[in-house]
Design an enzyme around this catalytic site. Structure first.
Site, PDB file in Angstrom:
ATOM      1  N   HIS A  38       0.896  -1.158   0.000  1.00  0.00           N
ATOM      2  CA  HIS A  38       0.000   0.000   0.000  1.00  0.00           C
ATOM      3  C   HIS A  38       0.930   1.203   0.000  1.00  0.00           C
ATOM      4  O   HIS A  38       1.906   1.240   0.760  1.00  0.00           O
ATOM      5  CB  HIS A  38      -0.883   0.025   1.255  1.00  0.00           C
ATOM      6  CG  HIS A  38      -1.584   1.339   1.452  1.00  0.00           C
ATOM      7  ND1 HIS A  38      -2.700   1.690   0.714  1.00  0.00           N
ATOM      8  CD2 HIS A  38      -1.314   2.379   2.266  1.00  0.00           C
ATOM      9  CE1 HIS A  38      -3.089   2.908   1.094  1.00  0.00           C
ATOM     10  NE2 HIS A  38      -2.272   3.346   2.026  1.00  0.00           N
ATOM     11  N   CYS A 108      -4.295   2.069  -4.823  1.00  0.00           N
ATOM     12  CA  CYS A 108      -3.471   3.086  -4.166  1.00  0.00           C
ATOM     13  C   CYS A 108      -2.146   3.298  -4.887  1.00  0.00           C
ATOM     14  O   CYS A 108      -1.643   4.421  -4.955  1.00  0.00           O
ATOM     15  CB  CYS A 108      -3.216   2.701  -2.702  1.00  0.00           C
ATOM     16  SG  CYS A 108      -2.377   1.113  -2.519  1.00  0.00           S
TER      17      CYS A 108
END
Length: 164
Positions: A38, A108
């Site tokens: 992430h 993301c």
């Protein structure tokens, strides 16, 4: 504000598997993965990221993921905060709206890569952006795709448009 002001831009990288990918990927995928990444962009004193609730922000390191596993210095930008926020709102209303989140194709990391290029002209490391295709290139990744497509990562933060 001086027109020559520049602001540091950093990439925060979190392993959402917390080390499990490193241990289990050879067995499950037949290839080694260092992590399930992430990412977020830190600029103008805030951390910006794209999740299932759209583009969010928080104080740097303020997600439930805690402190990042690593930080990459992407350089500096001359884009002032006001123009950056206008750009983010435009992205939130188009490419990175709530309904456009997809774990493999519009996540993301795609967001961080696009924002990094807007701010600095640099891409984020390819080992991050190549991860979805690496996973999907394996039989196990293909078998898991229907399940993984339904997963939405949402570590919290404040939606920049005020919507949920």
């Amino acid at each position: 504000m001086d027109l020559n002001d520049s602001y540091p831009v950093k990439l925060y990288i979190y392993d959402v598997s917390r080390g499990m990918a490193r241990q289990l990927s050879p067995l499950m995928l037949g290839k080694h993965l260092d992590g399930i990444w992430h990412t977020a962009i830190v600029v103008h004193g805030k951390e910006y990221f794209f999740v299932g609730e759209g583009i969010n922000s928080c104080s740097p390191g303020g997600t439930p993921f805690g402190e990042p596993d690593s930080i990459v210095d992407l350089g500096f930008t001359e884009v002032p905060e006001e123009i950056f926020m206008e750009h983010l709102i435009s992205l939130a209303e188009s490419t990175y709206s709530v309904d456009k989140y997809n774990l493999f194709e519009n996540n993301c990391n795609a967001f961080s890569n696009e924002v990094a290029q807007f701010l600095t002209g640099k891409k984020i490391p390819s080992y991050i952006t190549d991860l979805p295709s690496e996973v999907l290139s394996t039989p196990f990744g293909q078998a898991l795709r229907p399940l993984l497509d339904s997963i939405v990562i949402n570590p919290g933060g404040n939606n920049i448009t005020g919507q949920r």
